[in-house]
Design an enzyme around this catalytic site. Structure first.
Site, PDB file in Angstrom:
ATOM      1  N   GLU A 192       8.056  11.175   1.795  1.00 55.63           N
ATOM      2  CA  GLU A 192       8.693   9.882   2.099  1.00 55.63           C
ATOM      3  C   GLU A 192      10.217   9.943   1.957  1.00 55.63           C
ATOM      4  O   GLU A 192      10.858   8.969   1.574  1.00 55.63           O
ATOM      5  CB  GLU A 192       8.093   8.767   1.220  1.00 55.63           C
ATOM      6  CG  GLU A 192       6.609   8.562   1.480  1.00 55.63           C
ATOM      7  CD  GLU A 192       5.965   7.475   0.646  1.00 55.63           C
ATOM      8  OE1 GLU A 192       6.666   6.826  -0.162  1.00 55.63           O
ATOM      9  OE2 GLU A 192       4.739   7.263   0.795  1.00 55.63           O
ATOM     10  N   GLU A 297      -0.288   9.657   4.571  1.00 55.19           N
ATOM     11  CA  GLU A 297      -0.596   8.564   3.660  1.00 55.19           C
ATOM     12  C   GLU A 297      -0.534   7.266   4.442  1.00 55.19           C
ATOM     13  O   GLU A 297       0.401   7.031   5.208  1.00 55.19           O
ATOM     14  CB  GLU A 297       0.449   8.453   2.544  1.00 55.19           C
ATOM     15  CG  GLU A 297       0.049   8.952   1.183  1.00 55.19           C
ATOM     16  CD  GLU A 297       1.108   8.614   0.143  1.00 55.19           C
ATOM     17  OE1 GLU A 297       1.697   9.557  -0.398  1.00 55.19           O
ATOM     18  OE2 GLU A 297       1.350   7.425  -0.108  1.00 55.19           O
ATOM     19  N   TRP A 332      -4.694   5.672   0.505  1.00 56.04           N
ATOM     20  CA  TRP A 332      -4.318   5.814  -0.903  1.00 56.04           C
ATOM     21  C   TRP A 332      -5.468   5.438  -1.824  1.00 56.04           C
ATOM     22  O   TRP A 332      -6.586   5.149  -1.389  1.00 56.04           O
ATOM     23  CB  TRP A 332      -3.037   5.027  -1.175  1.00 56.04           C
ATOM     24  CG  TRP A 332      -2.286   5.510  -2.372  1.00 56.04           C
ATOM     25  CD1 TRP A 332      -1.959   4.775  -3.477  1.00 56.04           C
ATOM     26  CD2 TRP A 332      -1.770   6.830  -2.602  1.00 56.04           C
ATOM     27  NE1 TRP A 332      -1.265   5.571  -4.377  1.00 56.04           N
ATOM     28  CE2 TRP A 332      -1.150   6.825  -3.868  1.00 56.04           C
ATOM     29  CE3 TRP A 332      -1.790   8.015  -1.855  1.00 56.04           C
ATOM     30  CZ2 TRP A 332      -0.539   7.960  -4.417  1.00 56.04           C
ATOM     31  CZ3 TRP A 332      -1.181   9.150  -2.389  1.00 56.04           C
ATOM     32  CH2 TRP A 332      -0.565   9.116  -3.651  1.00 56.04           C
TER      33      TRP A 332
END
Length: 380
Positions: A192, A297, A332
């Site tokens: 990220e 994700e 997640w």
């Protein structure tokens, strides 16, 4: 069963097709046989299969903790996920448990269990800030300090040493075999990075510093620690263009999978085109380089839309031949101690029936439908 047999045949045929694509190979020339097999088999499965993954699936779920054999995903669908996500945050300190309370001894056991059933293992690392001592979300500038010559470089090397020691203990017997091997791991560090909420994020280091950090990490783990069972996942958060995504790309010799995280663009009709465009971009960039592509994700917290699995997520994944080349999607975790913080349904959840429809789609694979991912018949 029929679908699995057909896929096995396609994988074997793919062994010969790979002869015309010599550049399609793991970035580590010394990758173990099982790691090479995993890479090639995943590459050949696309666009016929997208594997479903879940973070911390075996460790806990909504209202339960560390019960042998239990899984919210399995309780709803009858199968474990195909991909198991784990995080080693706090391993750098030699801690007994990770940042979410999972004992590393238990994590090791669950990783081995998932692998020995034929599943795929991916590991992320919410590493604490090596300058401030705060957690991964402490954005004190730190990348410059852990590069060679930096004041915290020796500390950083000791953290990588602990990671390597843990990975060396991850050994198991592949399905249908009797020999114990190093378990192939899709390792996803510094994720990220297009956001600025982690200390390695875009707002806290330069592109050159990030690239140096990535390359040093990979070189150290390969050359100094002798780890050759890692496939490296370069994973952004949401991104706006190929140029945006590749701003900190460390090079083809240091990456095996191009992925991204997106928790936002699948929630409404208005935002779904953004996710589809991201899928198009990451697949095209990956295929141009002979790499895997994944939605590393995602998820909709508490899943308030009872048809989200097929009505939003699957619509994006199954949009066209390009989006279907994503090899896995990972949602997640289902927190046991945070009400409403879950990303897969549990028995009785309003989206459970739609989750079963999601699993039944021909494109989506859970663990019970996987072919043997850890062997190539001709050894290539």
């Amino acid at each position: 069963m029929l679908r699995t047999l057909l896929l096995l045949g396609l994988l074997l045929l793919g062994c010969h097709a790979a002869d015309s694509q010599p550049s399609v190979a793991p970035s580590d020339p010394e990758a173990t046989a099982e790691t090479r097999a995993l890479f090639h088999n995943l590459y050949r499965l696309a666009p016929r299969a997208i594997l479903y993954g879940h973070q911390d699936d075996l460790a806990y779920g909504v209202s339960w903790w560390a019960e042998p054999g239990r899984s919210d995903v399995k309780a709803v669908t009858g199968s474990y996920p195909a991909v198991y996500g784990w995080d080693v945050g706090d391993l750098e300190h030699g801690a007994e448990r990770n940042l979410d309370g999972v004992r590393f001894d238990d994590m090791r056991r669950w990783i081995i269990e998932g692998f020995q059933r034929g599943g795929v293992i991916t590991i992320s690392w919410h590493m604490d800030n090596p300058v401030s001592g705060g957690n991964a979300w402490d954005t004190t500038r730190a990348v410059y300090a852990i590069l060679p010559g930096g004041p915290q470089h020796a500390l950083f090397r000791s953290w990588l040493d602990r990671f390597a020691d843990f990975v060396r203990t991850l050994r198991g017997v592949p399905p249908g075999r009797t020999d114990t091997v190093a378990i192939p791991i899709i390792f996803r560090p510094y994720h990220e990075w297009t956001g600025s909420w982690f200390w390695w994020g875009r707002g806290h280091c330069t592109p050159d510093e990030f690239i140096q950090l990535w390359r040093f990490t990979v070189d150290y783990l390969r050359r100094e620690k002798g780890l050759h069972n890692l496939l490296l996942a370069y994973s952004s958060d949401r991104f706006h263009s190929p140029e945006d995504y590749l701003e900190r790309y460390p090079g083809d010799d240091y990456v095996d999978l191009l992925g991204f995280d997106d928790y936002h663009s699948h929630k409404s009709e208005e935002t779904l085109p953004f996710l589809i465009r991201e899928l198009h971009d990451v697949v095209r960039m990956a295929r141009a380089r002979g790499k895997l592509a994944a939605l590393t994700e995602t998820g909709y917290e508490a899943i308030p839309d009872s048809t989200w699995w097929t009505g939003k997520l699957l619509r994006a994944l199954d949009h066209d031949d390009t989006t279907r080349q994503i090899i896995y999607v990972l949602t997640w975790r289902n927190a046991y101690n945070r009400p409403g913080h879950y990303f897969a349904p549990y028995p009785g959840h309003p989206s459970a029936e739609d989750f079963r429809r999601f699993k039944a789609h021909p494109l989506i694979y859970f663990e019970d439908e996987l072919p043997d991912l850890y062997r190539l018949e001709n050894g290539r």
